[in-house]
Design a protein around this motif. Structure first.
Motif, mmCIF file in Angstrom:
data_model
loop_
_atom_site.group_PDB
_atom_site.id
_atom_site.type_symbol
_atom_site.label_atom_id
_atom_site.label_comp_id
_atom_site.label_asym_id
_atom_site.label_seq_id
_atom_site.Cartn_x
_atom_site.Cartn_y
_atom_site.Cartn_z
ATOM 1 N N SER A 25 53.798 -34.435 55.953
ATOM 2 C CA SER A 25 52.585 -34.599 57.157
ATOM 3 C C SER A 25 52.189 -36.046 56.521
ATOM 4 C CB SER A 25 51.665 -33.814 57.268
ATOM 5 O OG SER A 25 50.499 -33.996 58.106
ATOM 6 N N ARG B 22 46.521 -29.535 59.795
ATOM 7 C CA ARG B 22 46.604 -30.882 59.940
ATOM 8 C C ARG B 22 47.814 -31.286 58.841
ATOM 9 N NH1 ARG B 22 41.778 -34.414 62.234
ATOM 10 N NH2 ARG B 22 41.021 -32.943 63.999
ATOM 11 N N ARG C 55 51.573 -37.250 66.194
ATOM 12 C CA ARG C 55 50.389 -36.843 67.108
ATOM 13 C C ARG C 55 49.698 -38.170 67.110
ATOM 14 N NH1 ARG C 55 45.574 -36.441 64.549
ATOM 15 N NH2 ARG C 55 43.971 -35.093 65.386
ATOM 16 N N LYS D 207 49.655 -39.470 57.675
ATOM 17 C CA LYS D 207 48.727 -39.923 58.408
ATOM 18 C C LYS D 207 48.432 -41.431 58.079
ATOM 19 C CE LYS D 207 44.378 -39.106 61.013
ATOM 20 N NZ LYS D 207 43.202 -38.244 61.085
ATOM 21 N N GLU E 133 41.858 -24.873 63.050
ATOM 22 C CA GLU E 133 42.237 -25.711 62.076
ATOM 23 C C GLU E 133 42.603 -25.084 61.050
ATOM 24 O OE1 GLU E 133 43.027 -28.767 62.455
ATOM 25 O OE2 GLU E 133 42.479 -29.430 64.597
ATOM 26 N N LYS F 111 50.454 -34.676 71.390
ATOM 27 C CA LYS F 111 51.225 -34.294 70.359
ATOM 28 C C LYS F 111 52.523 -33.733 70.892
ATOM 29 C CE LYS F 111 47.262 -31.660 68.513
ATOM 30 N NZ LYS F 111 46.670 -30.431 68.302
ATOM 31 N N GLN G 165 49.821 -39.783 63.243
ATOM 32 C CA GLN G 165 50.265 -38.802 62.365
ATOM 33 C C GLN G 165 51.532 -38.271 62.433
ATOM 34 O OE1 GLN G 165 47.418 -35.557 61.058
ATOM 35 N NE2 GLN G 165 49.489 -34.275 60.913
#
Length: 805
Positions: A545, A114, A601, A547, A101, A611, A553
């Motif tokens: 990105s 992320r 995602r 979410k 991650e 994903k 996401q």
């Protein structure tokens, strides 16, 4: 008496106060975890662990519930009393999506995976140990999104999203591995990286040109080796890992050991791996065209064609390899770290198996075609400064490196006394400075500069094996040529809230290249003797990105990228295929790529995670091999054969697009399913401008894993599968290599679809010993990966034992 009592009270108090400090560690790796939030249930008390994973619990009462929380680890609750009873240690277990991650490759500094708009796949040390790869090429293939071609057993040329070789970038510990003679044909440099020495691997799918410059058009493969561990106390920390590995398909025998000495401020890590591989056995069920029915052997000076007693044994393919690594780490304080790394890898000579499959007039063409030892040395010094308080940066990393690459090619035609020898070496010097600055609570700036210098050494000769007479001949590259790159870049991350992240960057690169063809001109009669190429390239990226809810996401990313011509492009001389020879071309410019990517995602309560990604790449001014004229001639005599003249040219455009899907289903805390599927399509222009299939777009491929894991045992039953490429889906350059392929009903070359069923298991026998078993290709399929000269292993039993002290 009062003095004694006071002294005793002082000792007890001192011990109690010291005991308030505890350390938080990763349950698997036993390494410290920084930034763990430590609080009580009412959140009236809150602390965090420092860089050494240490935190003081003096504000908490003995039986008060204490919560340990980190984004990448499972929540853990306990009491101070229980912690003290277990030796002042707290061990945290990673979350379902925690592996990798935190990534380094996207900006050279730590980022939450992320928050990066590009797709990044990763594997940590535990994953690598479980996958148990034979080489680092096999490790990349196991990620599920990297396709690997092999011309020989000592090979492994990655393909990412329809691009490969010098359009992909390799880095080791942040140092660029690509050099001035990385070619457009298949490469095997990745096998020089020892998988047993790796801490983790990250692969950026898509362009990484803003951070890494030239060659990072299709992706960046970043390998990070193990870091020497300090003890963070006065006593010495010692760790020894020993591994032995055996694989039945090629009788592989590997031995590895690494030794870590750690003190309070400095540590040393020494790693050594030795592997021996015998000839590879292919599977039983599959195309007969892949069988090795005969081969050449020189007996008492006479070339002889022998019938292969077992046509499934691919003769000759065996070789051996050594890998050495020495690293030193010095931390004078919590803010500064010095890292010295020395890495050396060498192989024995090894056969270029696909070249040994060629026929001429119904007779095997070559009596000898092999690479000499592939040698690679990397030495680097890296200085990292954190929390400097400077107005210019919060984090600073300076890396200087020297690399030396050596390779050679030896070939001789059947019954010919003349052995052709080509030797190459590259000295590569690089210096990079990378900085990170937090401009506000919402904005971070990453920026830096880079300089690279490559010098190429090349020589060619012919040896008459009947009388050992050696004569000089044309070298593969202009000897003494050099390639230089200077660049500056800036990259901004803007995060206005927890749901939205914008990242954007720009890079300017200046490339200088100089080559002297005087020596080779006595053989080629080129219309020029010296050449210099100066070019500049501006690239950029922008991505988001988003979410909006926990379930969903979105990632959206746009990039431009480039690849500057190198010495291989401008000055190479070699026989590219039967009846063709590539000659130098001094009129080249950079090629450009423009990429778009959209990803989604979906996370259904951490039970089902899907994903997907769609991408498109337009390659303009592409550097490709095309027919050429030399002094008005389309054919010249080369190596005793009249050959069509070819050269690398800015002669094409390409359009590549694809789809990727990753699925993870957590049935229980111990049982899960993982699956990946990739579709890559594309076209490029041929010599006449007609669109043909792009060369490095593999067929659809994927895998499905069923994994069960307990505290001591991990099981993985999985399938790998690969689609068909029909004759009309092959690019002309692949059709010309019809000896690599199976034949369809019309006698045309094509690539059949294939699948394998596999299983692996790992058992933690005790705190110090791991046993890993594998059975690959259980049904003994005979198959090749796309464009490969060598058939993949048949049924293959693998066992390895790791013992740590």
């Amino acid at each position: 008496m009062k003095i004694s009592f006071a002294f005793l009270f002082f000792l007890i108090s001192t011990y109690f106060l010291t005991a308030q400090n505890i350390q938080v560690l990763d349950q698997t790796t036993k390494t410290p975890i920084a930034g763990v939030h430590v609080f009580n249930l009412k959140r009236t008390k809150a602390l965090s662990t420092d860089a050494r994973g240490v935190v003081s619990l003096d504000t908490f009462s003995t039986k008060e519930i204490i919560v340990f929380r980190n984004l990448f680890y499972a929540r853990f609750e306990t009491t101070k009393q229980e912690i003290y009873e277990k030796g002042n240690k707290v061990y945290l277990k990673e979350n379902i999506e925690s592996l990798g991650e935190i990534v380094l490759s996207a900006s050279r500094f730590e980022q939450n995976k992320r928050e990066v708009p590009q797709k990044i796949i990763s594997a940590n040390a535990q994953t690598i140990r479980f996958v148990n790869p034979q080489t680092s090429a096999d490790l990349l293939e196991s990620t599920g999104n990297v396709y690997v071609q092999k011309s020989q057993l000592g090979g492994g040329s990655p393909m990412i999203r329809g691009l490969s070789t010098n359009r992909l970038l390799l880095t080791v510990d942040g140092v660029r591995m690509n050099n001035a003679i990385f070619r457009g044909g298949n490469l095997q440099n990745v096998i020089s990286i020892d998988p047993f020495s790796l801490k983790n691997t990250e692969v950026i799918l898509g362009s990484g040109a803003v951070i890494y410059g030239s060659d990072a058009i299709g992706g960046v493969m970043s390998f990070y080796t193990k870091v020497p561990q300090l003890s963070y106390k006065d006593s010495m920390y010692v760790k020894v890992n020993n591994t032995v590995r055996y694989a039945s398909a090629n009788s592989e025998k590997t031995a590895h050991t690494d030794l870590n000495f750690g003190f309070n401020k400095w540590a040393s890590l020494t790693s050594f791996t030795y592997s021996v591989f015998d000839d590879l056995r292919m599977g039983k069920y599959g195309p007969d065209e892949y069988l090795r029915t005969e081969y050449v052997e020189t007996i008492q000076g006479q070339d002889t064609i022998l019938q292969n007693k077992n046509p499934k044994i691919q003769k000759p393919t065996g070789y051996s390899q050594w890998n050495l690594m020495q690293k030193l780490r010095y931390e004078p304080n919590e803010k500064t770290a010095y890292n010295l790394g020395l890495i050396y890898s060498t192989t024995s000579s090894y056969p270029r198996y696909d070249r040994l499959l060629r026929y001429r007039n119904d007779t095997l063409r070559s009596a000898l075609w092999q690479y000499g030892p592939q040698q690679w040395f990397l030495g680097y010094m890296q200085v990292t400064v954190n929390n400097s308080g400077s107005n210019l940066y919060d984090k600073l990393q300076v890396t200087t490196a020297y690399q030396n690459f050596k390779e050679s090619r030896l070939d001789r035609d059947f019954n010919s006394p003349l052995k052709s020898i080509r030797k190459e070496a590259v000295d590569a010097i690089s210096a990079t400075i990378d900085l990170e600055k937090k401009l506000s609570d919402k904005t971070e700036l990453f920026y830096g500069a880079e300089y690279i210098y490559n010098k190429v050494h090349s020589e060619g000769s012919e040896e008459n094996i009947s009388n050992n007479e050696v004569t000089q001949t044309v070298s593969r590259y202009p000897d003494g040529s050099n390639w230089q790159s200077a660049a500056v870049y800036g990259h901004v991350k803007f995060k206005p809230n927890e749901k939205f992240v914008l990242q954007s960057g720009v890079r300017y690169n200046y490339i200088h290249m100089a080559a002297d063809f005087t020596q080779n001109n006595q053989y080629l009669n080129l219309p020029f003797e010296k050449t210099k190429i100066n070019s500049g390239a501006l690239t950029g990226s922008a991505g988001i990105s988003w979410k909006p809810i926990n379930l969903l996401q979105w990632n959206l990313n746009f990039t431009s990228a480039f690849r500057a011509p190198n010495i291989d492009d401008i000055g190479k001389v070699f026989d590219s295929e039967p009846g063709a020879v590539v000659v130098p071309n001094n009129n080249l410019k950079p090629e450009y790529a423009y990429n778009g990517e959209a990803g989604v995602r979906l996370n259904f309560n951490d039970k089902v995670i899907l994903k997907t990604a769609l991408y498109y790449t337009h390659l303009n001014n592409a550097l490709v091999r095309r027919n050429f004229e030399l002094n008005g001639e389309t054919q010249i005599m080369y190596a005793g054969e009249m050959s069509t003249v070819q050269a690398i040219q800015n002669a094409a455009k390409a359009w590549i697009y694809g789809f990727e899907a990753d699925l993870e289903i957590l049935f229980t805390s111990k049982l899960k399913l993982q699956a990946q599927y990739n579709i890559v399509k594309g076209t490029e222009q041929d010599d006449s401008g007609v669109e043909v299939p792009v060369r490095h777009a593999p067929p659809a491929f994927g895998n499905t894993h069923i994994i069960w894991e307990s505290e001591r045992i991990k099981l993985d039953v999985f399938a790998q599968y690969n689609g068909e490429l029909a004759y009309n889906e092959l690019t002309p350059s692949e059709i010309a290599k019809d000896f690599l392929y199976a034949k369809d009903a019309n006698g045309n070359p094509y690539m059949p679809s294939w699948y394998t069923l596999n299983a692996r298991a790992q058992s933690k026998l005790n705190e110090n010993t791991y046993l890993t078993l594998g059975l690959e290709n259980i049904t003994d399929q005979r198959y090749k990966t796309y464009s490969s000269g060598i058939a993949s292993p048949g049924r293959n039993f693998i066992v390895s034992i790791t013992y740590s002290l």
